[in-house]
Design a protein around this motif. Structure first.
Motif, PDB file in Angstrom:
ATOM      1  N   TYR A   1       1.165  -1.128   0.040  1.00  0.00           N
ATOM      2  CA  TYR A   1      -0.138   0.129  -0.054  1.00  0.00           C
ATOM      3  C   TYR A   1       0.871   1.253   0.139  1.00  0.00           C
ATOM      4  CZ  TYR A   1      -4.081  -2.997   0.616  1.00  0.00           C
ATOM      5  OH  TYR A   1      -5.075  -3.802   0.253  1.00  0.00           O
ATOM      6  N   TYR A   2       1.419   1.356  -1.175  1.00  0.00           N
ATOM      7  CA  TYR A   2       2.544   2.183  -1.219  1.00  0.00           C
ATOM      8  C   TYR A   2       2.079   3.878  -1.279  1.00  0.00           C
ATOM      9  CZ  TYR A   2       5.174  -1.552  -3.055  1.00  0.00           C
ATOM     10  OH  TYR A   2       5.790  -2.847  -3.017  1.00  0.00           O
ATOM     11  N   ASP A   3       0.932   4.000  -1.541  1.00  0.00           N
ATOM     12  CA  ASP A   3       0.379   5.536  -1.415  1.00  0.00           C
ATOM     13  C   ASP A   3       0.287   5.933   0.197  1.00  0.00           C
ATOM     14  OD1 ASP A   3       0.372   5.579  -4.018  1.00  0.00           O
ATOM     15  OD2 ASP A   3      -1.854   5.157  -4.243  1.00  0.00           O
ATOM     16  N   ASN A   4       0.233   5.042   1.044  1.00  0.00           N
ATOM     17  CA  ASN A   4       0.147   5.431   2.479  1.00  0.00           C
ATOM     18  C   ASN A   4       1.467   4.941   3.001  1.00  0.00           C
ATOM     19  OD1 ASN A   4      -2.516   5.456   2.122  1.00  0.00           O
ATOM     20  ND2 ASN A   4      -2.808   3.516   2.692  1.00  0.00           N
ATOM     21  N   PRO A   5       2.394   6.187   3.034  1.00  0.00           N
ATOM     22  CA  PRO A   5       3.692   6.178   3.445  1.00  0.00           C
ATOM     23  C   PRO A   5       3.860   5.635   5.010  1.00  0.00           C
ATOM     24  CG  PRO A   5       3.324   8.291   2.586  1.00  0.00           C
ATOM     25  CD  PRO A   5       1.915   7.718   2.788  1.00  0.00           C
ATOM     26  N   VAL A   6       3.000   6.032   5.896  1.00  0.00           N
ATOM     27  CA  VAL A   6       3.116   5.476   7.151  1.00  0.00           C
ATOM     28  C   VAL A   6       2.721   3.929   7.392  1.00  0.00           C
ATOM     29  CG1 VAL A   6       2.603   6.063   9.759  1.00  0.00           C
ATOM     30  CG2 VAL A   6       2.903   7.886   7.955  1.00  0.00           C
ATOM     31  N   GLY A   7       3.459   3.177   7.526  1.00  0.00           N
ATOM     32  CA  GLY A   7       3.178   1.824   7.714  1.00  0.00           C
ATOM     33  C   GLY A   7       1.988   1.076   6.530  1.00  0.00           C
ATOM     34  N   GLY A   8       1.882   1.865   5.572  1.00  0.00           N
ATOM     35  CA  GLY A   8       0.884   1.521   4.760  1.00  0.00           C
ATOM     36  C   GLY A   8      -0.648   1.857   5.090  1.00  0.00           C
ATOM     37  N   PHE A   9      -0.828   2.593   6.156  1.00  0.00           N
ATOM     38  CA  PHE A   9      -2.086   2.943   6.498  1.00  0.00           C
ATOM     39  C   PHE A   9      -2.309   4.457   6.792  1.00  0.00           C
ATOM     40  CE2 PHE A   9       0.336   1.431  10.196  1.00  0.00           C
ATOM     41  CZ  PHE A   9       0.628   2.717  11.124  1.00  0.00           C
ATOM     42  N   GLY A  10      -1.378   5.358   6.776  1.00  0.00           N
ATOM     43  CA  GLY A  10      -1.456   6.721   6.904  1.00  0.00           C
ATOM     44  C   GLY A  10      -0.515   7.674   6.017  1.00  0.00           C
ATOM     45  N   ALA A  11      -0.917   8.918   6.384  1.00  0.00           N
ATOM     46  CA  ALA A  11      -0.199  10.169   5.877  1.00  0.00           C
ATOM     47  C   ALA A  11       1.049  10.706   6.552  1.00  0.00           C
ATOM     48  CB  ALA A  11      -0.900  11.025   5.298  1.00  0.00           C
ATOM     49  N   VAL A  12       2.033  11.085   6.083  1.00  0.00           N
ATOM     50  CA  VAL A  12       3.085  11.861   6.769  1.00  0.00           C
ATOM     51  C   VAL A  12       2.626  12.993   7.855  1.00  0.00           C
ATOM     52  CG1 VAL A  12       5.160  13.249   6.530  1.00  0.00           C
ATOM     53  CG2 VAL A  12       4.935  10.951   5.450  1.00  0.00           C
ATOM     54  N   GLU A  13       1.605  13.794   7.229  1.00  0.00           N
ATOM     55  CA  GLU A  13       1.203  14.954   7.856  1.00  0.00           C
ATOM     56  C   GLU A  13       0.621  14.383   9.190  1.00  0.00           C
ATOM     57  OE1 GLU A  13       0.300  14.207   4.480  1.00  0.00           O
ATOM     58  OE2 GLU A  13       2.129  15.325   3.854  1.00  0.00           O
ATOM     59  N   ASP A  14      -0.196  13.059   9.253  1.00  0.00           N
ATOM     60  CA  ASP A  14      -1.009  12.772  10.394  1.00  0.00           C
ATOM     61  C   ASP A  14       0.247  12.360  11.518  1.00  0.00           C
ATOM     62  OD1 ASP A  14      -3.341  13.412   9.274  1.00  0.00           O
ATOM     63  OD2 ASP A  14      -3.440  11.271   8.444  1.00  0.00           O
ATOM     64  N   LEU A  15       0.945  11.773  10.908  1.00  0.00           N
ATOM     65  CA  LEU A  15       2.105  11.248  12.022  1.00  0.00           C
ATOM     66  C   LEU A  15       2.645  12.322  12.520  1.00  0.00           C
ATOM     67  CD1 LEU A  15       4.074   8.648  12.753  1.00  0.00           C
ATOM     68  CD2 LEU A  15       5.660   9.374  11.009  1.00  0.00           C
ATOM     69  N   LEU A  16       3.246  13.449  11.749  1.00  0.00           N
ATOM     70  CA  LEU A  16       3.883  14.564  12.492  1.00  0.00           C
ATOM     71  C   LEU A  16       2.986  15.300  13.233  1.00  0.00           C
ATOM     72  CD1 LEU A  16       6.335  15.540   9.535  1.00  0.00           C
ATOM     73  CD2 LEU A  16       6.697  13.830  11.292  1.00  0.00           C
ATOM     74  N   GLU A  17       1.565  15.400  12.885  1.00  0.00           N
ATOM     75  CA  GLU A  17       0.841  16.101  13.618  1.00  0.00           C
ATOM     76  C   GLU A  17       0.671  15.573  15.145  1.00  0.00           C
ATOM     77  OE1 GLU A  17      -3.215  16.616  11.804  1.00  0.00           O
ATOM     78  OE2 GLU A  17      -3.647  17.930  13.820  1.00  0.00           O
ATOM     79  N   GLY A  18       0.547  14.243  15.039  1.00  0.00           N
ATOM     80  CA  GLY A  18       0.494  13.386  16.456  1.00  0.00           C
ATOM     81  C   GLY A  18       1.585  13.681  17.205  1.00  0.00           C
TER      82      GLY A  18
END
Lengths: 341, 120
Positions: A259-276
Motif C-alpha cells: 500500500y505504497y500510497d500510504n507512507p506511514v506503515g501502509g495505513f496513513g499519511a506523513v502529515e498525520d504522523l507529524l501532527e500527532g
C-alpha cells in the motif's frame, strides 16, 4: 529438540509460572493453557492464563530467552537488550501514556528457566498485512498514523534517568555501526556507500535530541484494534538515539505491504504522523529531517537484509528464508536512491 | 556450460514447477511458507539467467565511463564503492547517482519486479 525435552521444558516452565503467579496474585491461584507461540533462535514466546481465586482469568504472555546459549554472532544479540530491560521499557512506556501491555512480573534465570518477562495478553491484530487491508480496521486506519506520532512523542519524552542501561547510538555512531556491518561482509556496495556519504554530509539534519528510541517502530510491531493503536510491542531494540529515527523507520516501504500510497506503515499519511508527534509533545519535525531518517531507514533495512543473508552464508544458521532476504537489500537501496540528491 | 537440453534455465524451471504444483499444495504452516520462499528464489535465478547478462553488460559500460578504468564487474563495483567513500567522484555526483539508480532498478527487476507495482 526431542519431544521429551520439549515436555520437560514445558513442565518446568509451568512450575516456575505457578510459583510466580502465587507470589504476585496470592494463594489459591494457578495457571492454565500454557502453550508456546513462537520461538526463533533468539527468543521464545508463550501464552498462558493466570487463574485467580475468584475464578477470574488473566490472559498473559511470557517472552523469555531461549534455554540454549545464544550464538554471539546472531545479529539480534549484538543490538538487542536483555529481557529485564525490555520489560522495563514497556512499563515506562505505559506509564508515559503509550498504549502498551502491562508487565505484571519478571522471571529470573535459574535452573528451571531462562530470564523473561510477562505481559498482559491484549486483544488486537499485529499482522501488518491485515492491518493495511482488512475492512475491520478501516476506521482504525484513519487515526493510526496520528496515534503512532503521539505515542512516539510520549516514549521519546521519558526522562533518561529512568531508563535501564541502553546502548547509545547517536547518528554518527549509528552510521559507523552500519557501515562496519557492511564492511564485515567484504562485499563493497556502491549504492549504500552513496547513502553513507549523503547522510554523513547532512548529519546536522538528524537533530540533536538524544532520547529513548524504540528501535523497530513499524507496522508489524503495533497491536491494532478497531479503535486504532492498542499497543506498541517488541522493545528489544530499544536504545538511546535521535528520536526521529523511529519516525523515519515507520515510513519506509518495507512496512507498507504494497500500500505504497500510504507512507506511514501502509495505513496513513506523513502529515498525520507529524501532527500527532507535535500534539503529543515531540515538537515540530521538518520534512527534511524526516527524509534524512527515511534514507537512514532504507539503508538500515538493506543492512538487516544482508545481515540475515550472511547468517546463512557464514554458516551460523542455514536457511532458505534468511538467504533469500539478502536479495531484498536492493529494496532499501532502490528507495533511498530515489530520496537522495 | 553444456549446451544440451535441458539447459540450466529449463532445469530450474522444472524444480520451481515441482515445488509450486506438487510440494506447496501438500504442506502447511512453516513448510508451506518456506516452499513459497524457495519458489521465489528460483524465480530470481530464472529472471537472472534470462536478463542478467544484458544488465551486466550495460552496467560495465557505465562503470568504465564513470571510473575511466577497466576491470570485471566485481572489481569495478568495488572500485566505485571505494571512490564514493573517498570522495573521488564528488565532482560528478549526478552521473554517479544516475548510474546507481539504473543499476538498482535492474536489480529490483530481477529480485522482485512486483516491488514497483502498488497493490493498494
Amino acid at each position: 529438540m526431542t519431544k521429551n525435552n520439549a515436555e520437560l521444558e514445558s513442565r518446568n516452565l509451568a512450575a516456575v509460572l505457578r510459583d510466580r503467579v502465587r507470589e504476585v496474585y496470592g494463594t489459591g491461584t494457578g495457571i492454565d493453557g500454557l502453550v508456546r507461540l513462537s520461538g526463533g533462535a533468539s527468543r521464545e514466546t508463550w501464552s498462558f492464563d493466570a487463574l485467580l481465586p475468584d475464578g477470574q482469568r488473566v490472559p498473559l504472555i511470557l517472552k523469555r530467552d531461549p534455554l540454549d546459549e545464544i550464538d554471539p554472532g546472531d545479529p539480534d544479540v549484538n543490538l538487542g537488550i536483555d529481557r529485564w530491560s525490555e520489560g522495563r521499557l514497556m512499563q515506562l512506556a505505559g506509564a508515559a501514556g503509550v498504549p502498551a501491555p502491562d508487565v505484571p512480573f519478571f522471571l529470573d534465570a535459574d535452573d528451571r528457566t531462562s530470564a523473561g518477562f510477562v505481559t498482559q495478553r491484549l486483544e488486537g491484530e499485529a499482522l501488518g498485512r491485515r492491518i493495511v487491508r482488512e475492512d475491520e480496521f478501516a476506521q482504525a486506519r484513519t487515526k493510526l498514523a496520528f496515534q503512532c506520532g503521539e505515542a512516539a512523542a510520549r516514549f521519546h519524552s521519558i526522562p533518561l534517568d529512568q531508563l535501564p542501561p541502553l546502548r547509545n547510538l547517536p547518528v554518527v555512531a549509528a552510521l559507523d555501526y552500519n557501515q562496519g556491518v557492511i564492511d564485515s561482509f567484504k562485499q563493497p556496495h556502491a549504492g549504500f556507500e552513496y547513502a553513507f556519504q549523503w547522510l554523513r554530509e547532512r548529519s546536522e539534519l538528524a537533530g540533536d535530541r538524544l532520547t529513548l528510541c524504540h528501535g523497530d517502530y513499524r507496522n508489524g510491531n503495533l497491536l491494532v484494534d478497531h479503535e486504532g493503536l492498542a499497543g506498541v510491542l517488541d522493545w528489544e531494540l530499544g536504545h538511546l538515539g535521535n528520536p526521529i529515527s523511529d519516525l523515519g523507520w515507520i515510513c519506509i516501504r518495507a512496512w507498507r505491504y504494497g500500500y505504497y500510497d500510504n507512507p506511514v506503515g501502509g495505513f496513513g499519511a506523513v502529515e498525520d504522523l507529524l501532527e500527532g508527534y507535535e500534539i503529543g509533545g515531540g515538537g515540530r519535525v521538518s520534512l527534511e529531517t524526516l527524509r534524512f531518517w527515511e534514507v537512514f531507514g532504507c539503508m538500515r533495512w538493506g543492512v538487516i537484509c544482508m545481515t540475515l543473508a550472511f547468517t546463512h552464508l557464514e554458516g551460523r544458521e542455514r536457511s532458505v528464508e534468511k538467504v533469500s532476504i539478502g536479495r531484498r537489500a536492493v529494496e532499501g537501496e532502490y528507495d533511498l536512491l530515489q530520496l537522495v540528491d | 556450460m553444456p549446451t544440451d537440453r535441458p539447459n540450466i534455465a529449463e532445469l530450474v524451471e522444472a524444480v520451481r514447477e515441482f515445488l509450486t504444483d506438487h510440494v506447496g499444495p501438500n504442506v502447511e504452516g512453516q513448510l508451506a511458507f518456506h516452499t513459497r520462499v524457495a519458489v521465489n528464489a528460483l524465480a530470481i535465478v530464472e529472471r537472472t539467467l534470462d536478463q542478467g547478462g544484458a544488465m551486466d553488460d550495460a552496467e560495465l559500460i557505465r562503470l568504465k565511463a564513470l571510473l575511466k578504468q577497466d576491470g570485471d564487474l566485481q572489481e569495478m563495483n568495488a572500485a566505485l564503492a571505494r571512490a564514493i567513500r573517498g570522495g573521488e567522484l564528488d565532482d560528478q555526483r549526478g552521473a554517479v547517482l544516475e548510474h546507481l539508480r539504473l543499476t538498482a532498478a535492474d536489480k529490483i527487476a530481477l529480485a522482485n519486479p512486483r516491488y514497483l507495482t502498488p497493490r493498494g
